[in-house]
Scaffold this active site. Structure first.
Site, PDB file in Angstrom:
ATOM      1  N   ASP A  31       0.818  -1.210   0.000  1.00 44.20           N
ATOM      2  CA  ASP A  31       0.000   0.000   0.000  1.00 44.20           C
ATOM      3  C   ASP A  31       0.853   1.262   0.000  1.00 44.20           C
ATOM      4  OD1 ASP A  31      -2.258  -1.421  -0.057  1.00 44.20           O
ATOM      5  OD2 ASP A  31      -2.951  -0.915   1.966  1.00 44.20           O
ATOM      6  N   GLU A  33       3.759   1.720  -1.186  1.00 44.61           N
ATOM      7  CA  GLU A  33       4.359   1.971  -2.493  1.00 44.61           C
ATOM      8  C   GLU A  33       3.325   2.488  -3.475  1.00 44.61           C
ATOM      9  OE1 GLU A  33       7.394   1.830  -0.852  1.00 44.61           O
ATOM     10  OE2 GLU A  33       7.390   2.363  -2.972  1.00 44.61           O
ATOM     11  N   ASP A  35       0.821   4.259  -2.720  1.00 43.08           N
ATOM     12  CA  ASP A  35       0.613   5.669  -2.376  1.00 43.08           C
ATOM     13  C   ASP A  35       1.755   6.540  -2.882  1.00 43.08           C
ATOM     14  OD1 ASP A  35      -1.665   4.846  -1.168  1.00 43.08           O
ATOM     15  OD2 ASP A  35      -0.875   4.911   0.879  1.00 43.08           O
ATOM     16  N   SER A  80     -35.181  -6.350  -9.076  1.00 39.64           N
ATOM     17  CA  SER A  80     -34.757  -7.055  -7.870  1.00 39.64           C
ATOM     18  C   SER A  80     -34.940  -8.545  -8.123  1.00 39.64           C
ATOM     19  CB  SER A  80     -35.568  -6.595  -6.675  1.00 39.64           C
ATOM     20  OG  SER A  80     -36.922  -6.785  -6.956  1.00 39.64           O
ATOM     21  N   LYS A 129     -24.160 -14.335  -2.470  1.00 44.45           N
ATOM     22  CA  LYS A 129     -24.943 -13.101  -2.415  1.00 44.45           C
ATOM     23  C   LYS A 129     -24.274 -12.197  -1.400  1.00 44.45           C
ATOM     24  CE  LYS A 129     -29.725 -11.554  -1.785  1.00 44.45           C
ATOM     25  NZ  LYS A 129     -29.375 -10.472  -0.886  1.00 44.45           N
ATOM     26  N   ARG A 150     -29.083   1.127  -7.388  1.00 44.61           N
ATOM     27  CA  ARG A 150     -30.281   0.492  -7.927  1.00 44.61           C
ATOM     28  C   ARG A 150     -31.481   1.443  -7.876  1.00 44.61           C
ATOM     29  NH1 ARG A 150     -31.886  -4.798  -8.043  1.00 44.61           N
ATOM     30  NH2 ARG A 150     -30.451  -5.438  -6.407  1.00 44.61           N
ATOM     31  N   CYS A 440     -19.351   9.601  38.158  1.00 46.23           N
ATOM     32  CA  CYS A 440     -18.990  10.798  38.930  1.00 46.23           C
ATOM     33  C   CYS A 440     -20.196  11.632  39.335  1.00 46.23           C
ATOM     34  CB  CYS A 440     -18.014  11.664  38.141  1.00 46.23           C
ATOM     35  SG  CYS A 440     -18.795  12.510  36.749  1.00 46.23           S
ATOM     36  N   CYS A 463     -21.039  12.301  29.646  1.00 49.21           N
ATOM     37  CA  CYS A 463     -20.683  12.927  30.920  1.00 49.21           C
ATOM     38  C   CYS A 463     -19.743  14.070  30.547  1.00 49.21           C
ATOM     39  CB  CYS A 463     -19.958  11.941  31.831  1.00 49.21           C
ATOM     40  SG  CYS A 463     -19.022  12.768  33.143  1.00 49.21           S
ATOM     41  N   CYS A 468     -14.032  13.547  35.501  1.00 48.12           N
ATOM     42  CA  CYS A 468     -14.709  12.272  35.763  1.00 48.12           C
ATOM     43  C   CYS A 468     -13.685  11.138  35.833  1.00 48.12           C
ATOM     44  CB  CYS A 468     -15.698  11.996  34.636  1.00 48.12           C
ATOM     45  SG  CYS A 468     -16.470  10.387  34.740  1.00 48.12           S
TER      46      CYS A 468
END
Ligand code: ZN
Length: 743
Positions: A31, A33, A35, A80, A129, A150, A440, A463, A468
């Site tokens: 990755d 490389e 980049d 569908s 699927k 879709r 607290c 909080c 706290c």
């Protein structure tokens, strides 16, 4: 080599790297490389804009956020698929289909003669699927022209700007495969959120105190609907083909098998898990078999799609008003168990977020026994679905003693998905959100603010007391964690142990760096020998040098996880420079024209740095950095010698040069390697800054040598050129983060 040639070369390397990764599942480049090459290409294109092509790999990101979606009509409707949870329905569908094709009486030959299957039966294909978002990719003359959801099947949302950021989707079809590219080719498939990415993004959202995604499908949909493509790009979505739309060349493929094979050669990936079946029994066996294996896949699946393979037969059967007759989806029931809710914990995280967690009677689900499950937030506690299997939309507030449904999000995180209302014990009390912090007793705030009027929409509760103890504890543990400041020896147990000792103050990040003054007191703690204490103190000393990016990510600032910390540190050389920045400067990509000119940024957002915050988070982060609390923390850390300089700073317009073992070396590859094809290895090494050539000379630095090496090895020995065999090569690559094949 001139710029035009280099642009072409690097573009092709990157296109090839994508195909290798997504279609062949055989990565040829790390990755980092990828980049680096991408940055090189971007820089060349900046210098020579006339040479930049629309299909360039750099054009995946950097487009401007759009204002809204345009709907677009599908050239061929995206119907569908009928689905069912029962094998009997699959059997009925199959037999009905045979009848329609005239194949139920094989002795008569039917409509299609032998039909390519077993004993006169048609060839079927069973395909995983994938649980994602259906998408239609339209290629015109081999170039990605549109990506449309879709929608209602007739028209969907045009999300081309987001889909372009998905590396598995080629911007340009591979014209070197020898497959003729139709004028118009629509490939349908599924955009999905890889499970690992799902876990990573949720961990990051958790760290940044943001709301979590419920499951990978929702996460994928939410990501694609992002109007800002850089957000989509940051979440590495995948794509797998599973159908065809319009195709201008009728001879392109005669069957679905052929279609997948051809689009694969053109660079569009599919699952590779299709099972060809000659009989109904084989179809059912494929479904059962897949159910056993699917949990090991890197993405979510929820069934199998079974279809007639032959396109002419598909066309002969046609469609009903809502779905094709030649295909059916068999869905695996989501694993869902019921158990009894015993009590609810209210956990306070490091950002102060209070999360309700169910404590239940133990139950076995998807392979593990669970007795805790998240209730997500108090809005969902107040409006939990009644029986998630038949979602009528009816909700109820969760009561103690309720029988609840448990599922696993992304097959990993158990959560309460609903309530069996009929089993609620008489007199059960509703689970209440704590009006004050359970630890607290400090004040709480709810989000969104409208939730005060309408409690069912509450998404978060905090909080807001910075002192706290629960927050302080979680923050300290987080700060010392492996991915943050990585302080050896300061885990959860040690933090608790030290905090229980009144003589050793430990309630701020600065206190960690003051522990060395308490060596004697630490030695008196239970199970803390000399070695352990010295190890801890050495770990703390080492953590002083992690740099600004790590520090920001470790402080538990809301909206700032580890990657955001690093991203900010890329923009500023040190803390002072970061603090001198005004709010819009923290979000260069999201600056408007007026802001851009005020801060001297390029007018075109594409030319601005790919780092920094988003429009929504920058104000909060800026406010925190300038808060009294942050000012004090930074001052203390500075005084204690914590490194506040950035280790990640990149000057605008500069990219990192290749460094590492292979950079600048001249290499020759010979013989047969077990982990790489020679050609692929050359790509990897070039990416790492090496020059790879075909013949050994006195200028060759290293001969990379596989099995059955011939004359080149002799020549290298003669010239005294260093020889590197495969084990050493792999070791060197591994040091640079490059792993051959396999994901
Ligand atoms: Zn509190």
């Amino acid at each position: 080599m001139n710029a035009a040639q280099r642009i072409k070369e690097v573009s092709e390397l990157l296109h090839r790297a994508n195909r290798a990764y997504y279609v062949d599942a055989r990565p040829i480049m790390a990755d980092a490389e990828y980049d680096r090459l991408l940055a090189e290409l971007a820089e060349l294109e900046r210098k020579y804009p006339e040479l930049a092509e629309d299909t360039s790999p750099t054009k995946r990101v950097g487009g401007e956020p759009i204002e809204g979606f345009v709907t677009r009509k599908h050239a061929a409707p995206m119907l569908s698929i009928d689905n069912t949870y029962s094998e009997a329905d699959v059997t009925a569908w199959y037999n009905r289909m045979l009848g329609q094709l005239g194949l139920n009486k094989p002795e008569e030959g039917g409509l299609f003669g032998s039909a390519g299957g077993v004993g006169g039966l048609p060839r079927m294909l069973a395909d995983p699927k994938i649980d994602g978002l259906a998408m239609s990719l339209r290629y015109e003359r081999g170039v990605l022209a549109a990506a449309v959801t879709r929608g209602d099947g007739v028209k969907g949302d045009d999300v081309t700007h987001s889909v372009r950021t998905i590396r598995a989707v080629p911007l340009k079809l591979n014209d070197a495969a020898g497959v003729p590219i139709p004028e118009v080719l629509e490939v349908r498939g599924e955009v999905y959120f890889p499970l690992k990415e799902f876990a990573r993004v949720n961990a990051e959202r958790e760290a940044a105190g943001e709301e979590l995604f419920m499951n990978p499908r929702n996460a994928a949909a939410g990501t694609l609907k992002q109007l800002d493509p850089s957000v989509t790009a940051a979440r590495k979505l995948g794509f797998l083909a599973h159908g065809r739309g319009e195709c201008s060349d009728k001879g392109f493929a005669g069957s679905f098998t052929e279609f997948l094979d051809r689009v694969g050669q053109l660079g569009v990936p599919s699952s590779g898990l299709s099972v060809a079946c000659g009989t109904l029994e084989e179809v059912l066996a494929a479904i059962r078999d897949f159910d056993q294996r699917r949990h090991t896949l890197p993405y979510m699946t929820d069934g199998m799609v079974v279809r007639l393979d032959d396109f002419a037969m598909q066309d002969a059967l046609g469609t009903t008003s809502k779905s094709p007759r030649w295909v059916i989806a068999y869905k695996f029931p989501a694993e869902r168990k019921t158990t009894k809710l015993i009590s609810v914990d209210h956990q306070v995280g490091k950002s102060g977020k209070i999360t309700p967690r169910a404590v239940m009677e133990p139950v076995l689900i998807a392979g593990t026994t669970v007795q805790h499950a998240t209730l997500h937030n108090y809005g969902r506690v107040r409006a939990a679905p009644v029986d998630p299997e038949n979602p009528t939309g009816e909700t109820t507030s969760i009561h103690l003693g309720d029988t609840v449904y448990i599922e696993k999000a992304g097959e990993i995180i158990p959560y309460v998905s609903g309530v069996v209302l009929g089993k609620r014990p008489a007199g059960a009390a509703a689970v209440e959100a704590p009006a004050a912090c359970p630890v607290c007793s400090g004040p709480v705030e709810v989000e969104p603010p409208e939730a005060i009027e309408n409690p069912a929409i509450e998404t978060q509760r905090f909080c807001v007391n910075p002192q706290c103890p629960a927050q302080v504890r979680e923050k300290l543990i987080w700060f010392a964690g492996r991915k943050q400041m990585d302080i050896d020896g300061l885990g959860e147990k040690t933090v608790d142990q030290i905090r229980a000792e009144p003589g050793i103050p430990l309630s701020s990040f600065a206190d960690i760096f003051r522990l060395s003054a308490h060596r004697d007191a630490l030695l008196k703690l239970d199970r803390m020998g000399e070695k352990k204490v010295d190890n801890l103190l050495a770990g703390i000393e080492a953590a002083k040098g992690r740099g600004l990016g790590k520090l920001l990510g470790a402080m538990g600032i809301r909206h700032v996880g580890d990657s955001t910390g690093k991203s900010l540190a890329k923009m500023y050389p040190d803390l002072d420079a970061l603090l001198a920045a005004e709010e819009p400067q923290l979000r260069p990509k999201a600056c408007n024209k007026e802001e851009a000119s005020r801060y001297g940024l390029p007018t075109d957002p594409k030319e601005r740095q790919e780092t920094g915050l988003g429009k929504d988070t920058a104000p909060a982060v800026h406010a925190f950095l300038h808060s009294e609390q942050a000012r004090r923390t930074f001052a203390e850390l500075r005084e204690l010698g914590v490194d506040l300089a950035s280790h990640d700073y990149v000057k605008p317009g500069e990219r990192k040069q290749a460094t590492g073992f292979f950079a600048g070396k001249s290499l020759v590859i010979t013989g047969t390697l077990t982990s790489y094809e020679r050609e692929d290895l050359a790509v990897v090494l070039t990416g790492l800054g090496a020059k790879v050539s075909g013949s050994v000379s006195s200028k060759t630095s290293i001969l990379v040598c596989g099995e059955k090496a011939g004359s080149k090895l002799d020549k290298a020995r003669e010239l005294g050129v260093a020889v590197m065999e495969e084990p050493e090569l792999l070791e060197r690559l591994r040091e640079l983060g490059v792993e051959p094949a396999g994901r």
